[in-house]
Motif scaffolding. Structure first.
Motif, PDB file in Angstrom:
ATOM      1  N   LYS A  83       0.499  -1.673  -0.063  1.00  8.24           N
ATOM      2  CA  LYS A  83       0.365   0.127   0.298  1.00  8.24           C
ATOM      3  C   LYS A  83       0.440   1.173  -0.173  1.00  8.24           C
ATOM      4  O   LYS A  83       0.773   2.521  -0.762  1.00  8.24           O
ATOM      5  N   ALA A  84       1.386   1.033   0.553  1.00  7.51           N
ATOM      6  CA  ALA A  84       2.664   1.851   0.713  1.00  7.51           C
ATOM      7  C   ALA A  84       4.405   1.834   1.126  1.00  7.51           C
ATOM      8  O   ALA A  84       4.567   1.574   2.587  1.00  7.51           O
ATOM      9  N   MET A 100       2.515   5.910  -2.519  1.00  3.52           N
ATOM     10  CA  MET A 100       1.723   5.353  -1.989  1.00  3.52           C
ATOM     11  C   MET A 100       0.672   5.207  -3.862  1.00  3.52           C
ATOM     12  O   MET A 100       0.770   5.145  -4.265  1.00  3.52           O
ATOM     13  N   ASP A 102      -3.477   5.389  -4.514  1.00  3.78           N
ATOM     14  CA  ASP A 102      -4.555   6.058  -4.332  1.00  3.78           C
ATOM     15  C   ASP A 102      -5.620   4.932  -3.756  1.00  3.78           C
ATOM     16  O   ASP A 102      -6.000   4.172  -3.512  1.00  3.78           O
ATOM     17  N   GLU A 103      -6.959   5.937  -4.388  1.00  2.00           N
ATOM     18  CA  GLU A 103      -7.767   4.241  -4.047  1.00  2.00           C
ATOM     19  C   GLU A 103      -8.530   3.469  -4.806  1.00  2.00           C
ATOM     20  O   GLU A 103      -8.466   2.229  -5.129  1.00  2.00           O
ATOM     21  N   TRP A 105      -5.880   2.308  -6.730  1.00  2.00           N
ATOM     22  CA  TRP A 105      -4.394   1.646  -6.524  1.00  2.00           C
ATOM     23  C   TRP A 105      -3.689   1.664  -7.028  1.00  2.00           C
ATOM     24  O   TRP A 105      -2.551   1.532  -7.494  1.00  2.00           O
ATOM     25  N   TRP A 113      -0.698   9.758   5.893  1.00  2.00           N
ATOM     26  CA  TRP A 113      -0.748   8.091   6.175  1.00  2.00           C
ATOM     27  C   TRP A 113      -1.932   7.806   6.024  1.00  2.00           C
ATOM     28  O   TRP A 113      -3.107   7.923   6.354  1.00  2.00           O
ATOM     29  N   PRO A 114      -1.648   6.951   5.658  1.00  2.00           N
ATOM     30  CA  PRO A 114      -2.391   5.751   5.313  1.00  2.00           C
ATOM     31  C   PRO A 114      -3.441   5.528   6.402  1.00  2.00           C
ATOM     32  O   PRO A 114      -2.986   5.099   7.102  1.00  2.00           O
ATOM     33  N   SER A 140      -1.167  -4.299   2.113  1.00  2.00           N
ATOM     34  CA  SER A 140      -2.912  -4.670   2.616  1.00  2.00           C
ATOM     35  C   SER A 140      -3.592  -6.095   2.586  1.00  2.00           C
ATOM     36  O   SER A 140      -2.672  -6.629   1.486  1.00  2.00           O
TER      37      SER A 140
END
Length: 865
Positions: A83-84, A100, A102-103, A105, A113-114, A140
């Protein structure tokens, strides 16, 4: 089409249920196992990645080459599970570089921060053990869940297919070896239940347990067939027995009807016998009470005349024996009523304190004769007036107190009354009668409240009595809602307790004895050798407002008076009879120093008052108080000693007839017995009421019709016309509804008073006549506005001297009753005695005739019962 019955359905449902449970358990296990493996793999990936990055980022981070760091991060972000990746400095407070998703992906530069559920790893980047920054990764589990669901679905589909095949094979096998035989057995059982043909058998080929089941089923059918044959045989025999039983029952019914008729006859005879018994008891009571009224009344009148000491002693014996006989009659009548279940209680408002003090007066003679102290101890909180039956409460107290005197030759008898409030309108009152007598043997105690049981039942017993008193008392107390019990040890006295739970009268209030302010907190000395008397006196004086001090001997009292010259006692209360120096001797010694005004002395005594008064005069005693002590009497004596008026509400003295009180009234006395007539006239003569006499009911009706009367005293049992019939005629025919008619009769059984009231009479006076009761009842029924007003109490200066008043009051054997009686006129006394002599023979003949069998009685003038 395959037919599916209930057994098949149940088995099929069971197989499906087992399959579903297996499927769910298997799926849950596979899901848990696979998820655990994937998470382990993800954690390992995170650990390796963070370790690799911490080494590869040392150089670019040291050179502050952000571009090189971004290239390294982008190369690692190719793994979609990441994820990041963030590179921080300053202890993680500042993000130096970072990538990182985004929504959608996609990979973007670090923005924030996630947030969410991630597998996180963080490690420091250091050179020569000196940290220059840190790298933090976020993985994730999203893709793990997608892969997990796909793998799990494939596994479950394979498992489901396998389970279905196994269940289908299992169902087919079970139908062949289990369901088919069961179905055949069910069809056979249903057919047998319809046809009642127990000779049928099941024919089916099977093996194992089912073969055993079929054989047992056929054996059961065979046994049922045999039992059915026997049952048919028994049924025929039972029908014969039922027929015979019906015949026997019909015969028993006829016999029962005969027995019932006999029982009805016996019941009628028993009721007739009970009625005859009641009538006999009433007649005996009447016939005995009538001459008893004359005997006791004339003896009392004779006591008022001049007699020699021997004659006076003989008359005292007559009065005492007459009252003993009267109590015996009352006990027998009460016991008869209790056994018949006809004893009932009244509910009237009465003065409890007055009743207790009146009872104590009954035992003055015994107290003086036996030298036994009688102490009345009414504790604070006992209500003044209660709702109950004063006659029955008085009976219980008199019974127990009389027993205490009977078995106590010396010492003391203490009547203690206390109360506990149950609620605003009800109290539990506890009575305790304690004596120092001979006690009760242990073997007698369990039977003490049984009828006719006595501590000494031998023919030569010393104490007398019927053994009914305590049995009657127990029944009465139980009817009052209370309990009665006792504690006793031989030669150590007895204490009888009983409780009642009456309602407290609404208008009741505790009497507060208040002394004047100038007497409050003044010291008072009490000298008495009896601890109980001393304790009661001290408590009474404290309630009055004094500061009492008590000692047990005259010597101690004189010593204490000498020691307290500076703070002198305001008053001395001393007993006449003391150990060592007597009270009169101590008073003579005290009078050498203090006058009657300086130190008033009140002397209390339980001895014969004439002797006590003589000693009191010599000792210059201010006042004499007789025992048993009453709080009101003590208070009155103290107030009068110091010259204060006594409030009327503090007096317990009964209402005394006043001379010429009823002078303006006319009274009709209806009485067939000349002796009873003369006794009633003598009792009423001092009141000044005008008396006319009638010998029977018929004459009374004529006299009432011809002349006006203010009140009528009506006997019940008279020749020609009885009192009931005469009252009915006066009320209904003459329409005299307001004329007071008072029953005056020897019918004294429970129910007689109610019968008199129901017939139209206003009240009831039992024979032998009690003067105080007669005067009180007459006073209550005469019109208030026409009454002669009672003279006010004279002031202390106008009262006769203590010696003269007390000498008159205590000269005779029974103080309370002697003052109640009338007489003193020798001519009237001679006339009464002559009439009594002439009628005695007739009364004795009537008593003898009453005791004979009914068939053998001589006929006499018919009297209405």
């Amino acid at each position: 089409m395959l037919k599916i019955d209930k057994v098949q359905t149940r088995i099929g449902v069971l197989i499906v249920a087992i399959s579903l449970i297996s499927f769910i358990v298997s799926g849950a296990y596979d899901y848990s196992s696979m998820r655990r493996d994937m998470l382990d793999e993800l954690n390992q990936k995170a650990d390796g990645l963070v370790e690799r990055l911490s080494e590869s980022l040392i150089t670019p981070l040291w050179n502050v080459d952000q571009a090189a760091i971004n290239r390294i991060l982008l190369s690692e972000m190719n793994d979609k599970r990441i994820k990041a990746i963030l590179v921080t400095e300053d202890n993680g407070n500042n993000v130096f570089a970072g990538k990182m998703r985004d929504e959608t992906w996609n990979i973007i530069n670090f923005k924030s921060w996630p947030i969410g559920k991630f597998v996180k790893r963080k490690t420091e980047i250091s050179i020569m053990n000196q940290p220059i920054g840190a790298v933090e990764i976020f993985l994730s589990p999203k893709f793990i869940d997608d892969e997990l669901y796909q793998s799990l679905l494939n596994s479950l589909l394979r498992t489901m297919l396998l389970v279905i095949l196994i269940n289908l094979a299992l169902f087919v096998t079970m139908r062949r070896i289990l369901i088919s035989p069961i179905t055949k057995l069910s069809q056979t059982a249903r057919q047998i239940s319809l046809d009642k043909n127990y000779s049928s058998r099941v024919q089916i080929e099977c093996r194992g347990e089912m073969e055993s089941l079929v054989k047992n089923f056929n054996n059961m059918l065979q046994q049922i067939e045999e039992q059915d044959l026997k049952l048919k045989q028994y049924s025929g025999q039972l029908q014969e027995k039922i027929h015979q039983s019906n015949k026997n029952l019909e015969k028993s019914y006829r016999e029962l009807k005969i027995i019932n008729r006999e029982l009805e006859v016996a019941k009628d005879e028993a009721e007739a016998a009970s009625k005859s018994k009641s009538e006999f008891m009433a007649n005996v009571s009447h016939e005995i009470r009538t001459p008893m009224n004359a005997i006791i009344g004339m003896a009392d009148l004779t006591m008022e005349t001049d007699l020699s000491s021997k004659q006076r002693e003989f008359i005292k014996i007559i009065i005492s024996s007459g009252k003993v006989l009267l109590r015996l009659i009352n006990d027998i009548l009460d016991f008869s009523k209790i056994e018949a279940g006809k004893l009932s209680l009244e509910e009237v408002n009465f003065n409890l304190h007055q009743l207790i003090h009146d009872i104590s007066d009954l035992f003055v003679e015994q107290m003086v004769a036996s030298q036994t102290e009688l102490v009345i101890d009414i504790r604070p909180g006992v209500p003044q007036r209660i709702i109950g039956d004063p006659l029955r409460l008085r009976q219980v107290l008199v019974n127990i107190t009389a027993n205490a005197f009977k078995f106590t030759s010396k010492g003391e008898i203490i009547i203690t009354v206390s109360a506990d409030q149950i609620n605003a309108t009800k109290s539990e009152i506890v009575f305790a009668i304690k004596d120092t007598g001979i006690g009760i043997p242990e073997e007698v105690q369990p039977h003490l409240f049984e009828a006719f049981k006595q501590a000494d039942g031998s023919t030569t017993r010393k104490y007398g009595g019927t053994g009914l008193g305590l049995s009657i008392s127990k029944r009465i107390v139980n009817l009052m809602g209370g309990n009665i019990w006792f504690r006793s040890r031989p030669e150590d006295g007895s204490t009888f307790f009983f409780t009642i739970t009456p309602n407290v009268a609404v208008e009741t209030s505790l009497i507060e004895f208040e002394i004047p302010q100038e007497l409050r907190n003044k010291p008072v000395l009490v000298v008495d050798d009896n601890f109980a008397v001393r304790s009661v006196l001290v408590r009474y004086l404290k309630q009055f407002g004094f500061q009492p001090t008590s000692v047990a001997s005259a010597e101690e009292g004189i010593k204490l008076i000498e020691e307290k010259k500076d703070d002198q006692f305001k008053m001395l209360i001393i007993d006449l009879k003391l150990p060592g120096m007597n009270g009169d001797e101590a008073s003579i010694e005290i009078r050498k120093t203090y006058s009657k005004e300086e130190l008033p002395i009140l002397m209390i005594t339980a001895t014969e008052l004439n002797t006590a008064l003589s000693k009191a005069q010599k000792a210059q005693i201010n006042r004499m108080i007789s025992k048993p002590l009453k709080q009101a009497t003590l208070f009155n004596s103290i107030m009068e000693t110091f010259g204060y008026d006594v409030p009327q509400e503090y007096s317990y003295e009964p209402s005394k007839p006043i001379k010429d009180e009823f002078k303006s009234y006319r009274l009709l006395l209806v009485e067939d017995n000349p002796i009873n007539q003369q006794v009633a006239e003598q009792i009423l003569e001092p009141t000044g009421i005008e008396i006319a006499s009638a010998p029977n009911g018929a004459e009374a009706v004529r006299m009432v019709q011809e002349a006006g009367y203010d009140i009528v005293l009506m006997d019940i049992q008279m020749p020609e016309m009885d009192g009931y019939e005469a009252t009915t005629i006066i009320r209904n025919d003459l329409k005299m509804k307001n004329l007071p008619i008072i029953a005056m009769t020897a019918h004294a059984m429970r129910g007689d008073k109610e019968k008199c009231i129901a017939s139209g009479m206003d009240d009831y006076i039992p024979k032998p006549i009690d003067k105080e009761q007669m005067i009180s009842i007459i006073r209550n029924h005469l019109k208030q506005e026409k009454k002669t007003k009672q003279p006010a109490a004279s002031s202390p200066k106008e009262e006769p001297s203590t010696t003269q008043r007390d000498d008159t009051q205590y000269r005779e054997i029974n103080v309370s009753e002697v003052l109640e009686r009338i007489g003193g006129d020798m001519g009237i006394l001679v006339s009464i005695l002559r009439n009594f002599r002439s009628t005695t023979k007739i009364s004795l003949q009537k008593c003898e005739n009453c005791c004979k069998p009914i068939s053998s009685r001589k006929p006499e003038t018919k009297r209405t019962p």
